[in-house]
Design a protein around this motif. Structure first.
Motif, short mmCIF file in Angstrom:
data_model
loop_
_atom_site.label_atom_id
_atom_site.label_comp_id
_atom_site.label_asym_id
_atom_site.label_seq_id
_atom_site.Cartn_x
_atom_site.Cartn_y
_atom_site.Cartn_z
N GLN A 285 0.85 -1.25 0.03
CA GLN A 285 -0.01 -0.11 0.03
C GLN A 285 0.85 1.31 -0.03
O GLN A 285 0.35 2.11 -0.64
CB GLN A 285 -0.91 -0.17 1.06
N VAL A 286 2.09 1.11 0.87
CA VAL A 286 2.94 2.33 0.71
C VAL A 286 3.30 2.65 -0.64
O VAL A 286 3.44 3.71 -1.09
CB VAL A 286 3.99 1.99 1.75
N ARG A 287 3.60 1.60 -1.27
CA ARG A 287 4.24 1.66 -2.70
C ARG A 287 3.22 2.14 -3.86
O ARG A 287 3.54 2.94 -4.50
CB ARG A 287 4.74 0.31 -3.33
N ALA A 288 2.14 1.69 -3.57
CA ALA A 288 0.85 2.08 -4.40
C ALA A 288 0.47 3.36 -4.27
O ALA A 288 -0.38 4.26 -4.79
CB ALA A 288 -0.22 1.05 -4.26
N CYS A 289 0.95 4.07 -3.07
CA CYS A 289 0.28 5.34 -2.69
C CYS A 289 1.12 6.56 -3.40
O CYS A 289 1.82 7.19 -2.67
CB CYS A 289 0.63 5.90 -1.24
N THR A 290 0.51 6.69 -4.54
CA THR A 290 1.05 7.96 -5.47
C THR A 290 0.02 8.83 -5.65
O THR A 290 0.59 9.87 -6.44
CB THR A 290 1.50 7.17 -6.97
N THR A 291 -1.14 8.74 -5.34
CA THR A 291 -2.16 9.92 -5.42
C THR A 291 -2.58 10.43 -3.97
O THR A 291 -2.45 9.55 -3.03
CB THR A 291 -3.31 9.67 -6.36
N ALA A 305 -3.17 0.41 10.54
CA ALA A 305 -2.51 1.45 9.93
C ALA A 305 -3.27 2.34 9.15
O ALA A 305 -4.21 1.75 8.34
CB ALA A 305 -1.39 0.78 9.50
N GLU A 306 -3.10 3.61 9.02
CA GLU A 306 -4.21 4.40 8.22
C GLU A 306 -3.26 5.50 7.79
O GLU A 306 -2.54 6.05 8.28
CB GLU A 306 -5.34 4.82 9.21
N ARG A 307 -3.74 5.95 6.44
CA ARG A 307 -3.12 7.25 5.93
C ARG A 307 -4.03 8.39 6.33
O ARG A 307 -5.05 8.26 6.34
CB ARG A 307 -3.16 7.10 4.51
N GLN A 308 -3.20 9.50 6.89
CA GLN A 308 -3.86 10.72 7.40
C GLN A 308 -3.03 11.77 6.49
O GLN A 308 -1.83 12.09 6.99
CB GLN A 308 -4.23 10.94 9.01
N GLY A 309 -3.41 12.14 5.64
CA GLY A 309 -2.74 13.24 4.70
C GLY A 309 -1.39 12.59 4.19
O GLY A 309 -1.62 11.67 3.52
N ASP A 310 -0.36 13.42 4.60
CA ASP A 310 0.86 12.83 3.80
C ASP A 310 1.59 11.78 4.82
O ASP A 310 2.63 11.31 4.25
CB ASP A 310 1.85 14.05 3.73
N PHE A 311 0.85 11.45 5.84
CA PHE A 311 1.43 10.49 6.91
C PHE A 311 0.82 9.28 6.93
O PHE A 311 -0.41 9.22 6.88
CB PHE A 311 1.73 11.31 8.39
N LEU A 312 1.70 8.35 7.73
CA LEU A 312 1.06 6.87 8.09
C LEU A 312 0.76 7.12 9.50
O LEU A 312 1.77 7.04 10.51
CB LEU A 312 2.10 5.96 7.71
N HIS A 313 -0.17 6.41 10.05
CA HIS A 313 -0.66 6.59 11.51
C HIS A 313 -1.00 5.17 11.77
O HIS A 313 -1.47 4.21 10.87
CB HIS A 313 -1.84 7.73 11.87
#
Length: 325
Positions: A285-291, A305-313
């Protein structure tokens, strides 16, 4: 000093005092306690954890009191509820309860001055069993490193001075001192993997590879050293990617370094560890996170684990326990 046990005890020098010995009443902890009391008379305390899991637990405590009276050692006892929750390992539950009990006893008035170090009687056979258990579970370097000779935990320093000593040598020393010990009946219970390793695999290994204790212990030491390097690298990478990690910066690292720093972040910041499958999914998912619209929401250990804006929480999915007043 002629025996492996005596040589190990001669080399044992805790860097942090006062010292307690974890004392179950079994052969290994009895030998360690007796040797420490002999070397540092009047300076050693015994810690006994009453697990309450067996009908004989009260008898174990009584036995420990008698041995400590004979050795002139103060005994501190702490009772715990070591029953495991559904789905949890009973061995892991008992181990967690034991370490928490050690931390509690270290602060008790009965221990005298606040204890800084606890010596444990694990020996070479225990180390081999731990390594084989890790291999059976497909563990990574932390598991293959088995048990460390020295490690801080819960504000204490834990020492295992007998990791290079075969269990038979420990018992031989004990027999020579005419000191009694108790046998825990659960040690022969074939339902536990560790007991099956002890009764089936270790005799076979001794026949096929007579020096297996020394060589396996050496391999565990190599794994521990390699793990130290990975932790150092992870700490450096975490400084770069930030806490919480910035996804774009994570993506500049190789997949192996991403995995290393994410494991380190989850454990250091959140006290949790992902499974191999969960970590692989997270890396994908980190690799695919391009948009900006790419969503990350994955189960990782007991949380997400969750994306919040530009960060991983990461957040814990379990509700906080209610505090009773």
């Amino acid at each position: 000093m002629n025996t492996a046990f005596e040589r190990a005890m001669a080399a044992f020098e805790p860097a942090h005092w006062p010292l307690a010995v974890g004392f179950s009443g079994g052969a290994d902890s009895t030998a360690l306690l007796a040797a420490c009391a002999l070397r540092w008379p009047g300076q050693v305390v015994a810690f006994h954890v009453h697990h309450g899991l067996q009908a004989a637990a009260d008898d174990f405590e009584l036995h420990c009191r008698k041995v400590c009276e004979r050795l002139g050692v103060t005994l501190v006892v702490h009772r715990v509820d070591a029953r495991h929750a559904p789905g949890d390992s009973p061995e892991d539950a008992a181990r967690r309860a034991r370490y928490e009990a050690f931390a509690h006893m270290a602060r008790m008035e009965g221990a005298g001055a606040a204890i800084k170090s606890v010596a444990l009687g694990h020996h070479a056979d225990d180390q081999v069993e731990t390594l084989l258990l890790a291999l059976s579970r497909g563990a990574g370097l932390p598991g293959l490193a088995a048990m460390p000779a020295h490690a801080p935990r819960n504000g204490l320093h834990f020492y295992r001075p007998l990791l290079a000593v075969p269990g038979a040598d420990v018992r031989a020393w004990l027999v020579g001192r005419d000191l009694p010990w108790i046998e825990d009946p659960t040690n022969t219970d074939a339902r536990y993997t560790r007991n099956r390793i002890r009764s089936v695999l270790l005799p076979a290994l001794a026949q096929a590879f007579p020096q297996f204790r020394a060589t396996f212990t050496r391999s565990a030491s190599h794994a521990a050293q390699a793990q130290e390097l990975l932790v150092e690298l992870a700490a450096q990478d975490l400084e770069t990617v930030g806490d919480p990690p910035r996804i774009a910066t994570l993506q500049t690292l190789s997949r192996a370094r991403q995995a290393n720093v994410l494991r380190h972040w989850l454990m250091r910041t959140h006290g949790t560890a992902p499974s191999a499958a969960q970590l692989d999914q997270l890396l994908d998912q980190v690799r695919a996170c391009t948009t900006r619209g790419h969503r990350i929401h994955l189960k990782v250990a007991a949380g997400f684990a969750e994306r919040q804006g530009d960060f991983l929480h990461w957040y814990n999915a379990r509700p906080s326990p209610k505090t009773s007043l």
